[in-house]
Motif scaffolding. Structure first.
Motif, PDB file in Angstrom:
ATOM      1  N   MET A   1     -18.664 -14.802  -1.860  1.00  0.00           N
ATOM      2  CA  MET A   1     -19.582 -15.870  -1.560  1.00  0.00           C
ATOM      3  C   MET A   1     -21.001 -15.311  -1.689  1.00  0.00           C
ATOM      4  O   MET A   1     -21.276 -14.182  -1.318  1.00  0.00           O
ATOM      5  CB  MET A   1     -19.315 -16.386  -0.141  1.00  0.00           C
ATOM      6  N   THR A   2     -21.883 -16.126  -2.202  1.00  0.00           N
ATOM      7  CA  THR A   2     -23.277 -15.739  -2.353  1.00  0.00           C
ATOM      8  C   THR A   2     -24.116 -16.490  -1.325  1.00  0.00           C
ATOM      9  O   THR A   2     -24.048 -17.712  -1.222  1.00  0.00           O
ATOM     10  CB  THR A   2     -23.779 -16.053  -3.773  1.00  0.00           C
ATOM     11  N   LEU A   3     -24.888 -15.726  -0.557  1.00  0.00           N
ATOM     12  CA  LEU A   3     -25.776 -16.286   0.454  1.00  0.00           C
ATOM     13  C   LEU A   3     -27.202 -15.824   0.166  1.00  0.00           C
ATOM     14  O   LEU A   3     -27.402 -14.802  -0.486  1.00  0.00           O
ATOM     15  CB  LEU A   3     -25.379 -15.798   1.846  1.00  0.00           C
ATOM     16  N   ILE A   4     -28.161 -16.550   0.664  1.00  0.00           N
ATOM     17  CA  ILE A   4     -29.548 -16.100   0.599  1.00  0.00           C
ATOM     18  C   ILE A   4     -29.887 -15.637   2.011  1.00  0.00           C
ATOM     19  O   ILE A   4     -30.021 -16.446   2.930  1.00  0.00           O
ATOM     20  CB  ILE A   4     -30.480 -17.223   0.122  1.00  0.00           C
ATOM     21  N   ILE A   5     -29.955 -14.314   2.181  1.00  0.00           N
ATOM     22  CA  ILE A   5     -30.163 -13.725   3.492  1.00  0.00           C
ATOM     23  C   ILE A   5     -31.562 -13.123   3.538  1.00  0.00           C
ATOM     24  O   ILE A   5     -31.884 -12.239   2.744  1.00  0.00           O
ATOM     25  CB  ILE A   5     -29.096 -12.660   3.806  1.00  0.00           C
ATOM     26  N   ASN A   6     -32.366 -13.628   4.448  1.00  0.00           N
ATOM     27  CA  ASN A   6     -33.752 -13.172   4.600  1.00  0.00           C
ATOM     28  C   ASN A   6     -34.486 -13.166   3.262  1.00  0.00           C
ATOM     29  O   ASN A   6     -35.214 -12.246   2.925  1.00  0.00           O
ATOM     30  CB  ASN A   6     -33.811 -11.803   5.268  1.00  0.00           C
ATOM     31  N   GLY A   7     -34.236 -14.212   2.471  1.00  0.00           N
ATOM     32  CA  GLY A   7     -34.935 -14.389   1.209  1.00  0.00           C
ATOM     33  C   GLY A   7     -34.340 -13.677   0.013  1.00  0.00           C
ATOM     34  O   GLY A   7     -34.833 -13.822  -1.102  1.00  0.00           O
ATOM     35  N   GLU A   8     -33.284 -12.904   0.197  1.00  0.00           N
ATOM     36  CA  GLU A   8     -32.650 -12.167  -0.897  1.00  0.00           C
ATOM     37  C   GLU A   8     -31.244 -12.694  -1.150  1.00  0.00           C
ATOM     38  O   GLU A   8     -30.504 -12.985  -0.216  1.00  0.00           O
ATOM     39  CB  GLU A   8     -32.565 -10.677  -0.572  1.00  0.00           C
ATOM     40  N   THR A   9     -30.876 -12.804  -2.413  1.00  0.00           N
ATOM     41  CA  THR A   9     -29.526 -13.235  -2.769  1.00  0.00           C
ATOM     42  C   THR A   9     -28.565 -12.080  -2.536  1.00  0.00           C
ATOM     43  O   THR A   9     -28.764 -10.982  -3.059  1.00  0.00           O
ATOM     44  CB  THR A   9     -29.482 -13.682  -4.239  1.00  0.00           C
ATOM     45  N   VAL A  10     -27.550 -12.326  -1.718  1.00  0.00           N
ATOM     46  CA  VAL A  10     -26.589 -11.293  -1.329  1.00  0.00           C
ATOM     47  C   VAL A  10     -25.181 -11.841  -1.522  1.00  0.00           C
ATOM     48  O   VAL A  10     -24.892 -12.976  -1.127  1.00  0.00           O
ATOM     49  CB  VAL A  10     -26.787 -10.893   0.156  1.00  0.00           C
ATOM     50  N   THR A  11     -24.320 -11.042  -2.119  1.00  0.00           N
ATOM     51  CA  THR A  11     -22.912 -11.408  -2.245  1.00  0.00           C
ATOM     52  C   THR A  11     -22.134 -10.720  -1.134  1.00  0.00           C
ATOM     53  O   THR A  11     -22.244  -9.507  -0.949  1.00  0.00           O
ATOM     54  CB  THR A  11     -22.360 -10.993  -3.618  1.00  0.00           C
ATOM     55  N   VAL A  12     -21.387 -11.493  -0.379  1.00  0.00           N
ATOM     56  CA  VAL A  12     -20.574 -10.943   0.700  1.00  0.00           C
ATOM     57  C   VAL A  12     -19.107 -11.187   0.365  1.00  0.00           C
ATOM     58  O   VAL A  12     -18.777 -12.092  -0.397  1.00  0.00           O
ATOM     59  CB  VAL A  12     -20.933 -11.573   2.071  1.00  0.00           C
ATOM     60  N   PRO A  13     -18.208 -10.380   0.934  1.00  0.00           N
ATOM     61  CA  PRO A  13     -16.778 -10.557   0.661  1.00  0.00           C
ATOM     62  C   PRO A  13     -16.288 -11.945   1.059  1.00  0.00           C
ATOM     63  O   PRO A  13     -16.835 -12.567   1.983  1.00  0.00           O
ATOM     64  CB  PRO A  13     -16.106  -9.480   1.522  1.00  0.00           C
ATOM     65  N   ASP A  14     -15.257 -12.416   0.393  1.00  0.00           N
ATOM     66  CA  ASP A  14     -14.693 -13.745   0.672  1.00  0.00           C
ATOM     67  C   ASP A  14     -14.152 -13.864   2.096  1.00  0.00           C
ATOM     68  O   ASP A  14     -14.026 -14.966   2.615  1.00  0.00           O
ATOM     69  CB  ASP A  14     -13.585 -14.083  -0.321  1.00  0.00           C
ATOM     70  N   GLU A  15     -13.837 -12.730   2.735  1.00  0.00           N
ATOM     71  CA  GLU A  15     -13.327 -12.759   4.104  1.00  0.00           C
ATOM     72  C   GLU A  15     -14.398 -13.200   5.098  1.00  0.00           C
ATOM     73  O   GLU A  15     -14.090 -13.594   6.215  1.00  0.00           O
ATOM     74  CB  GLU A  15     -12.822 -11.378   4.540  1.00  0.00           C
ATOM     75  N   VAL A  16     -15.665 -13.092   4.723  1.00  0.00           N
ATOM     76  CA  VAL A  16     -16.768 -13.480   5.603  1.00  0.00           C
ATOM     77  C   VAL A  16     -16.917 -14.993   5.529  1.00  0.00           C
ATOM     78  O   VAL A  16     -17.370 -15.538   4.538  1.00  0.00           O
ATOM     79  CB  VAL A  16     -18.076 -12.770   5.198  1.00  0.00           C
ATOM     80  N   LYS A  17     -16.499 -15.661   6.591  1.00  0.00           N
ATOM     81  CA  LYS A  17     -16.499 -17.130   6.590  1.00  0.00           C
ATOM     82  C   LYS A  17     -17.351 -17.738   7.704  1.00  0.00           C
ATOM     83  O   LYS A  17     -17.668 -18.907   7.659  1.00  0.00           O
ATOM     84  CB  LYS A  17     -15.073 -17.647   6.699  1.00  0.00           C
ATOM     85  N   THR A  18     -17.719 -16.928   8.709  1.00  0.00           N
ATOM     86  CA  THR A  18     -18.498 -17.438   9.840  1.00  0.00           C
ATOM     87  C   THR A  18     -19.703 -16.534  10.098  1.00  0.00           C
ATOM     88  O   THR A  18     -19.769 -15.408   9.600  1.00  0.00           O
ATOM     89  CB  THR A  18     -17.652 -17.496  11.126  1.00  0.00           C
ATOM     90  N   VAL A  19     -20.611 -17.021  10.915  1.00  0.00           N
ATOM     91  CA  VAL A  19     -21.771 -16.215  11.305  1.00  0.00           C
ATOM     92  C   VAL A  19     -21.315 -14.943  12.004  1.00  0.00           C
ATOM     93  O   VAL A  19     -21.828 -13.853  11.741  1.00  0.00           O
ATOM     94  CB  VAL A  19     -22.721 -17.040  12.199  1.00  0.00           C
ATOM     95  N   SER A  20     -20.338 -15.056  12.872  1.00  0.00           N
ATOM     96  CA  SER A  20     -19.809 -13.897  13.587  1.00  0.00           C
ATOM     97  C   SER A  20     -19.295 -12.831  12.613  1.00  0.00           C
ATOM     98  O   SER A  20     -19.577 -11.645  12.763  1.00  0.00           O
ATOM     99  CB  SER A  20     -18.698 -14.341  14.534  1.00  0.00           C
ATOM    100  N   ASP A  54     -21.069 -21.128   0.297  1.00  0.00           N
ATOM    101  CA  ASP A  54     -21.783 -20.545  -0.835  1.00  0.00           C
ATOM    102  C   ASP A  54     -23.162 -21.193  -0.965  1.00  0.00           C
ATOM    103  O   ASP A  54     -23.285 -22.413  -0.935  1.00  0.00           O
ATOM    104  CB  ASP A  54     -20.955 -20.765  -2.106  1.00  0.00           C
ATOM    105  N   GLY A  55     -24.190 -20.369  -1.065  1.00  0.00           N
ATOM    106  CA  GLY A  55     -25.545 -20.869  -1.237  1.00  0.00           C
ATOM    107  C   GLY A  55     -26.323 -21.106   0.045  1.00  0.00           C
ATOM    108  O   GLY A  55     -27.502 -21.462   0.001  1.00  0.00           O
ATOM    109  N   ASP A  56     -25.677 -20.919   1.206  1.00  0.00           N
ATOM    110  CA  ASP A  56     -26.382 -21.111   2.477  1.00  0.00           C
ATOM    111  C   ASP A  56     -27.564 -20.146   2.578  1.00  0.00           C
ATOM    112  O   ASP A  56     -27.505 -19.008   2.100  1.00  0.00           O
ATOM    113  CB  ASP A  56     -25.460 -20.874   3.674  1.00  0.00           C
ATOM    114  N   ARG A  57     -28.628 -20.623   3.230  1.00  0.00           N
ATOM    115  CA  ARG A  57     -29.801 -19.806   3.504  1.00  0.00           C
ATOM    116  C   ARG A  57     -29.695 -19.311   4.942  1.00  0.00           C
ATOM    117  O   ARG A  57     -29.660 -20.114   5.868  1.00  0.00           O
ATOM    118  CB  ARG A  57     -31.085 -20.599   3.309  1.00  0.00           C
TER     119      ARG A  57
END
Length: 67
Positions: A1-20, A54-57
C-alpha cells in the motif's frame, strides 16, 4: 500500500492495515505520537480500528527527547 506520510510517498507492507499497525511498523507504537489521517486527528483509542487505504495522507508527530 502506498501512503503519503508527512508529505513523502511511502510504500508499506500489505499487512499494515490500521494506524496501530503503521505505528508498530515504524517502531513508534511505544512512543507518544499524534496521528492525523486525511486531515482528521485520530484518538489513541481509535488507532487499532482506524483502517488505512491506498493513497491516504498521514501525518505523524512524535516527540524526541534530548538536549
Amino acid at each position: 500500500m502506498t501512503l503519503i506520510i508527512n508529505g513523502e510517498t511511502v510504500t508499506v507492507p500489505d499487512e499494515v492495515k490500521t494506524v496501530s499497525e503503521l505505528l508498530s511498523h515504524f517502531r513508534l507504537d511505544n512512543k507518544l505520537a499524534i496521528v492525523e489521517v486525511n486531515v482528521r486527528i485520530i484518538q489513541k483509542h481509535e488507532y487499532a480500528k482506524t483502517a488505512l487505504a491506498d493513497g491516504d495522507r498521514v501525518e505523524i508527530v512524535h516527540f524526541v527527547g534530548g538536549g
